[in-house]
Scaffold this motif. Sequence first.
Motif, short mmCIF file in Angstrom:
data_model
loop_
_atom_site.label_atom_id
_atom_site.label_comp_id
_atom_site.label_asym_id
_atom_site.label_seq_id
_atom_site.Cartn_x
_atom_site.Cartn_y
_atom_site.Cartn_z
N TRP A 1 0.80 -1.23 0.15
CA TRP A 1 0.32 0.59 0.36
C TRP A 1 0.34 1.30 0.04
O TRP A 1 1.99 1.67 0.47
CB TRP A 1 -0.96 0.14 1.03
CG TRP A 1 -1.92 -1.12 1.25
CD1 TRP A 1 -2.08 -2.42 1.41
CD2 TRP A 1 -2.72 -1.14 0.34
NE1 TRP A 1 -2.54 -3.06 1.58
CE2 TRP A 1 -3.39 -2.19 0.98
CE3 TRP A 1 -4.39 -0.29 0.15
CZ2 TRP A 1 -4.63 -2.34 0.59
CZ3 TRP A 1 -5.39 -0.40 -0.10
CH2 TRP A 1 -5.91 -1.63 -0.25
N THR B 1 -5.72 9.28 1.70
CA THR B 1 -5.77 7.88 1.01
C THR B 1 -5.03 6.88 0.26
O THR B 1 -3.72 7.35 0.49
CB THR B 1 -6.03 8.77 -0.45
OG1 THR B 1 -6.78 9.75 -0.31
CG2 THR B 1 -6.48 7.91 -2.05
N TYR C 1 -4.11 3.79 -1.27
CA TYR C 1 -3.57 3.18 -2.87
C TYR C 1 -2.91 2.04 -3.23
O TYR C 1 -1.64 2.10 -2.05
CB TYR C 1 -2.66 3.69 -3.92
CG TYR C 1 -2.92 5.57 -4.20
CD1 TYR C 1 -4.08 5.82 -4.78
CD2 TYR C 1 -2.67 6.61 -3.60
CE1 TYR C 1 -4.71 7.10 -5.26
CE2 TYR C 1 -3.13 7.56 -3.59
CZ TYR C 1 -4.06 7.99 -4.12
OH TYR C 1 -4.77 9.80 -4.74
N LYS C 2 -3.41 0.61 -3.67
CA LYS C 2 -2.80 -0.62 -3.20
C LYS C 2 -1.79 -0.37 -4.45
O LYS C 2 -1.39 0.49 -5.07
CB LYS C 2 -3.53 -1.40 -4.25
CG LYS C 2 -4.40 -2.08 -3.61
CD LYS C 2 -5.60 -3.51 -3.73
CE LYS C 2 -5.96 -4.44 -2.95
NZ LYS C 2 -6.16 -5.35 -3.11
N GLN D 1 -3.91 0.68 -12.86
CA GLN D 1 -5.02 1.38 -12.61
C GLN D 1 -5.38 1.20 -11.61
O GLN D 1 -6.29 0.31 -11.30
CB GLN D 1 -6.28 1.79 -13.33
CG GLN D 1 -7.38 2.87 -13.15
CD GLN D 1 -6.75 4.78 -13.00
OE1 GLN D 1 -5.79 4.55 -13.49
NE2 GLN D 1 -7.34 5.56 -12.30
N GLN D 2 -5.58 1.72 -10.11
CA GLN D 2 -6.18 0.99 -8.92
C GLN D 2 -6.86 1.54 -8.36
O GLN D 2 -7.10 3.09 -8.52
CB GLN D 2 -4.77 1.05 -7.98
CG GLN D 2 -4.04 0.05 -8.28
CD GLN D 2 -4.92 -1.23 -8.51
OE1 GLN D 2 -5.90 -1.99 -8.13
NE2 GLN D 2 -4.68 -2.30 -9.79
N GLU D 3 -8.55 1.63 -7.72
CA GLU D 3 -9.31 2.76 -7.46
C GLU D 3 -8.81 3.02 -5.37
O GLU D 3 -8.35 2.33 -4.98
CB GLU D 3 -10.86 1.55 -7.33
CG GLU D 3 -11.70 3.02 -6.45
CD GLU D 3 -12.06 3.60 -7.90
OE1 GLU D 3 -12.63 5.02 -7.74
OE2 GLU D 3 -12.27 3.26 -8.81
N PRO D 4 -8.42 4.29 -5.37
CA PRO D 4 -8.35 4.47 -4.04
C PRO D 4 -8.99 4.20 -2.89
O PRO D 4 -10.45 5.02 -2.98
CB PRO D 4 -7.95 6.27 -4.19
CG PRO D 4 -8.67 6.75 -5.98
CD PRO D 4 -8.61 5.56 -6.30
N THR D 5 -8.43 4.22 -1.76
CA THR D 5 -9.35 4.23 -1.16
C THR D 5 -9.34 5.35 0.04
O THR D 5 -8.71 5.84 0.48
CB THR D 5 -9.36 2.93 0.00
OG1 THR D 5 -9.54 1.90 -0.59
CG2 THR D 5 -10.42 2.93 1.32
#
Length: 53
Positions: A11, A34, A36-37, A42-46
Motif C-alpha cells: 500500500w 488516501t 492506494y494499492k 489503474q487502481q481505485e483509491p480508498t
Amino acid sequence: MLTKNDGDAAWTISLNKNFEVHADDSLPQKGDITLYKAALGQQEPTVLHYVGG
C-alpha cells in the motif's frame, strides 16, 4: 508504505490537501488520507475521512 509483501510495498498512503498537521501532539490531526494499492495498472483509491474524536 503500510505493509510489505515479499519485501515489496503493498500500500501507499497520501495526505490529502485538507489534512492538517499540528506541532502540538495534544491537538487532533484533521483531514483525509488516501490509500492506494501498490500494484500495476489503474487502481481505485480508498479515501479515509476524519470523523472526529
